[in-house]
Design a protein around this motif. Sequence first.
Motif, PDB file in Angstrom:
ATOM      1  N   LYS A 112      39.295  -8.270  -5.044  1.00  0.00           N
ATOM      2  CA  LYS A 112      38.757  -9.638  -4.905  1.00  0.00           C
ATOM      3  C   LYS A 112      37.358  -9.726  -5.491  1.00  0.00           C
ATOM      4  CE  LYS A 112      39.591 -10.075  -0.463  1.00  0.00           C
ATOM      5  NZ  LYS A 112      39.666 -10.653   0.905  1.00  0.00           N
ATOM      6  N   ALA A 113      36.634  -8.636  -5.430  1.00  0.00           N
ATOM      7  CA  ALA A 113      35.302  -8.623  -6.020  1.00  0.00           C
ATOM      8  C   ALA A 113      35.371  -8.409  -7.528  1.00  0.00           C
ATOM      9  CB  ALA A 113      34.457  -7.529  -5.367  1.00  0.00           C
ATOM     10  N   LEU A 114      36.260  -7.516  -7.978  1.00  0.00           N
ATOM     11  CA  LEU A 114      36.281  -7.122  -9.384  1.00  0.00           C
ATOM     12  C   LEU A 114      36.929  -8.166 -10.301  1.00  0.00           C
ATOM     13  CD1 LEU A 114      37.103  -3.291  -9.329  1.00  0.00           C
ATOM     14  CD2 LEU A 114      34.958  -4.394  -9.970  1.00  0.00           C
ATOM     15  N   LEU A 115      37.967  -8.847  -9.841  1.00  0.00           N
ATOM     16  CA  LEU A 115      38.674  -9.771 -10.732  1.00  0.00           C
ATOM     17  C   LEU A 115      37.768 -10.896 -11.251  1.00  0.00           C
ATOM     18  CD1 LEU A 115      42.206  -9.970  -9.057  1.00  0.00           C
ATOM     19  CD2 LEU A 115      41.567  -8.788 -11.161  1.00  0.00           C
ATOM     20  N   PRO A 116      37.095 -11.636 -10.371  1.00  0.00           N
ATOM     21  CA  PRO A 116      36.154 -12.628 -10.913  1.00  0.00           C
ATOM     22  C   PRO A 116      34.932 -11.989 -11.558  1.00  0.00           C
ATOM     23  CG  PRO A 116      36.024 -12.578  -8.519  1.00  0.00           C
ATOM     24  CD  PRO A 116      37.172 -11.709  -8.899  1.00  0.00           C
ATOM     25  N   LEU A 117      34.590 -10.777 -11.096  1.00  0.00           N
ATOM     26  CA  LEU A 117      33.422 -10.083 -11.643  1.00  0.00           C
ATOM     27  C   LEU A 117      33.620  -9.760 -13.122  1.00  0.00           C
ATOM     28  CD1 LEU A 117      30.736  -8.881 -10.322  1.00  0.00           C
ATOM     29  CD2 LEU A 117      31.880  -6.685 -10.517  1.00  0.00           C
ATOM     30  N   VAL A 118      34.792  -9.228 -13.475  1.00  0.00           N
ATOM     31  CA  VAL A 118      35.025  -8.851 -14.875  1.00  0.00           C
ATOM     32  C   VAL A 118      35.150 -10.088 -15.759  1.00  0.00           C
ATOM     33  CG1 VAL A 118      36.078  -6.640 -14.289  1.00  0.00           C
ATOM     34  CG2 VAL A 118      37.538  -8.658 -14.561  1.00  0.00           C
ATOM     35  N   ALA A 119      35.644 -11.199 -15.188  1.00  0.00           N
ATOM     36  CA  ALA A 119      35.688 -12.438 -15.967  1.00  0.00           C
ATOM     37  C   ALA A 119      34.279 -12.898 -16.311  1.00  0.00           C
ATOM     38  CB  ALA A 119      36.434 -13.523 -15.187  1.00  0.00           C
ATOM     39  N   GLN A 120      33.369 -12.772 -15.354  1.00  0.00           N
ATOM     40  CA  GLN A 120      31.966 -13.103 -15.604  1.00  0.00           C
ATOM     41  C   GLN A 120      31.363 -12.142 -16.625  1.00  0.00           C
ATOM     42  OE1 GLN A 120      30.694 -15.811 -14.609  1.00  0.00           O
ATOM     43  NE2 GLN A 120      30.532 -16.061 -12.410  1.00  0.00           N
ATOM     44  N   PHE A 121      31.722 -10.874 -16.533  1.00  0.00           N
ATOM     45  CA  PHE A 121      31.205  -9.898 -17.491  1.00  0.00           C
ATOM     46  C   PHE A 121      31.725 -10.211 -18.897  1.00  0.00           C
ATOM     47  CE2 PHE A 121      31.264  -5.751 -19.684  1.00  0.00           C
ATOM     48  CZ  PHE A 121      29.925  -5.421 -19.568  1.00  0.00           C
ATOM     49  N   THR A 464      21.759 -15.895 -17.716  1.00  0.00           N
ATOM     50  CA  THR A 464      21.088 -15.811 -16.413  1.00  0.00           C
ATOM     51  C   THR A 464      21.988 -16.326 -15.303  1.00  0.00           C
ATOM     52  OG1 THR A 464      18.934 -16.145 -17.487  1.00  0.00           O
ATOM     53  CG2 THR A 464      19.044 -16.519 -15.105  1.00  0.00           C
ATOM     54  N   TYR A 465      22.655 -17.445 -15.586  1.00  0.00           N
ATOM     55  CA  TYR A 465      23.597 -18.034 -14.614  1.00  0.00           C
ATOM     56  C   TYR A 465      24.714 -17.042 -14.291  1.00  0.00           C
ATOM     57  CZ  TYR A 465      27.390 -21.066 -12.951  1.00  0.00           C
ATOM     58  OH  TYR A 465      28.416 -21.614 -12.233  1.00  0.00           O
ATOM     59  N   LEU A 466      25.257 -16.408 -15.324  1.00  0.00           N
ATOM     60  CA  LEU A 466      26.381 -15.501 -15.107  1.00  0.00           C
ATOM     61  C   LEU A 466      25.958 -14.223 -14.393  1.00  0.00           C
ATOM     62  CD1 LEU A 466      28.410 -15.845 -18.417  1.00  0.00           C
ATOM     63  CD2 LEU A 466      28.929 -16.803 -16.172  1.00  0.00           C
ATOM     64  N   ILE A 467      24.751 -13.746 -14.672  1.00  0.00           N
ATOM     65  CA  ILE A 467      24.261 -12.569 -13.947  1.00  0.00           C
ATOM     66  C   ILE A 467      24.132 -12.891 -12.459  1.00  0.00           C
ATOM     67  CG2 ILE A 467      22.271 -11.045 -13.615  1.00  0.00           C
ATOM     68  CD1 ILE A 467      21.847 -11.191 -16.676  1.00  0.00           C
ATOM     69  N   ALA A 468      23.597 -14.081 -12.169  1.00  0.00           N
ATOM     70  CA  ALA A 468      23.549 -14.515 -10.769  1.00  0.00           C
ATOM     71  C   ALA A 468      24.960 -14.669 -10.215  1.00  0.00           C
ATOM     72  CB  ALA A 468      22.788 -15.834 -10.664  1.00  0.00           C
ATOM     73  N   GLY A 469      25.876 -15.138 -11.083  1.00  0.00           N
ATOM     74  CA  GLY A 469      27.265 -15.270 -10.661  1.00  0.00           C
ATOM     75  C   GLY A 469      27.905 -13.930 -10.342  1.00  0.00           C
ATOM     76  N   LEU A 470      27.514 -12.891 -11.091  1.00  0.00           N
ATOM     77  CA  LEU A 470      28.025 -11.553 -10.797  1.00  0.00           C
ATOM     78  C   LEU A 470      27.603 -11.120  -9.399  1.00  0.00           C
ATOM     79  CD1 LEU A 470      27.351  -9.718 -14.196  1.00  0.00           C
ATOM     80  CD2 LEU A 470      29.539 -10.534 -13.319  1.00  0.00           C
TER      81      LEU A 470
END
Length: 576
Positions: A112-121, A464-470
């Motif tokens: 649950k943490a990694l799936l949206p995390l890798v999309a942000q990455f 910056t937004y995406l890093i905060a999103g991570l």
Amino acid sequence: MAGISSGLGIRRGEPADPEAGVPHSVTPYNVEVAEETERHEREMTFRDAMKADKRLIWHSLGFSGTIVMEGYGYALITYLFSFYTFNEKYGVVLPGKFVDGKPVYELEYIWKALLPLVAQFGSLIGIMITAPVTRRLGYKRTTQLMLVCSAAFVCMPFFASSVQVLLMGFLIQGIPWGVYQVVSPAYASEVASLQLRPILTTWNNLCWVIGQLIASAILKGFEKYPGDMSFRIPFAFQWVFLSMLMIVISFAPESPYWHLQRQRIPEARATIRKLVRHGSADTAERKLALMQHTMHQESKKEGAAAEAASSWKRFTGMFKGVDARRTEIACMAWLIQSMCGSSIIPWAPKLFESAGLAASQALSVNIALPAAGIMGTVASWWLMRIWGRRQIYFWGQLVMGVFLIGVGLASLAPDNISGWIAGGILTVYTAIYDLTIGPVCYSIVSEIPSIRRRAATLSAARGTYLIAGLVNHFLTPKMVGMDESSWKWGAKTGFLYAGMCVLGAVYTWYRIPETTGLSARALDILFQHKISAREFNNDKAAAVEAADREKAAAEAGSRTSDVSVMVHEIRTTDKA
């Protein structure tokens, strides 16, 4: 068009263009016509702008449609965490828990943490490549390339047999999503006239919300569909959207500013004629003069003429001199949007479950959130005409903070009503977010950067937004999750983000300027003279520009006087 290309006030020398890496050729344009066009755009009514720029509006909306894809894709990832067949396929059984006689499955926290995390990455990768790619290909061809990539990348999550394959699918899908995040607001800001700029830039937020609404509605519609296709078909819907967007984008022209930065005047003129009302050749020439005048104003910034054309110098230029302040504001504006509690919205179904609702009830309540967001975004167009960007951004954060405290207090209610109270308050919060911070952020970050640095600055800001999103995507499952490894804060998460809203409001008051009614050239003047954020307005820009002209005239007169004295002394010496 003799009146445009002749007369007083023609600029005959343009400085080197560091963004394109090539020198400007001698390009005449009429300053008086440019300034008259700027005044005319400022004085136009919204209705007049709508009539004059219908073609421009449709082309801009086509680019904004890519944000629908991004919003749909991101929402799909987290919404599926409350989808029974998805959890059954990729999750694990929760011991001792049953619903309607069936065992309860839950995706493990790490996924649950990694799936949206890798999309942000993946989006971060896309953002990093946007500036160099758009500099070479332009906004249109870059978008077309990314649409083709998106269509190919959807195959991986659609056919995924394991959560690991799903992980790789979301990673590569994020790359074109990152490019869309930069190209769409940049294109809207560059082609829009002054009256339409706030609507066409904030429309991107509405597109994001529309994507969330479509994802929510499609998942609800396939909730009872048997088998794996219940969650695979929603992935396949992206192919339909991508096909439609490819057709729409193929008819759109390139941004005129992209051609002007390469001194392709005929191409810029032809592009502007495609954007204005059919047959309005005079209007196209006037807009061209205004754009050239804006480019000339930007070239006055310190160090622009001497800056080298290397890729590294072009990148670091947005962190130096006048552009450094503009980059800071754009980055902070998007950071505020990420840290004001908006990260709860994609996780709303899990928050509702943790607050006491069943999974099916959570999905039903969740549909209200994007619906409220759409109404809020549309209402923001009216609100911006009354208040302006700065005031909405400041007061919006304070009001959102109050409602987030309400979400936190809902956790103190009995379990049988806590979820419904949290859902109701979060729905109102979503409407306020999409009335204020959500759409206005797109307008601010699109208008603040200089034209030469727009793609690079927007990339840094969105990064910056995406890093905060991570960070949010790592912590939010911990806060609202229900498994043993979660913190189980549930609705109490609202207290944390309420405090973040207060901090964001303080920054807004001191650093984010008002951009309503200010042309790109007026913004250049105010930033170049380091005017305080609380003093940004057209009167201040006019006063500063007038003072500059008086100073330039005085210096020119002084130089003429010095030359006369020297000539007189030489003649006196010769006679002696």
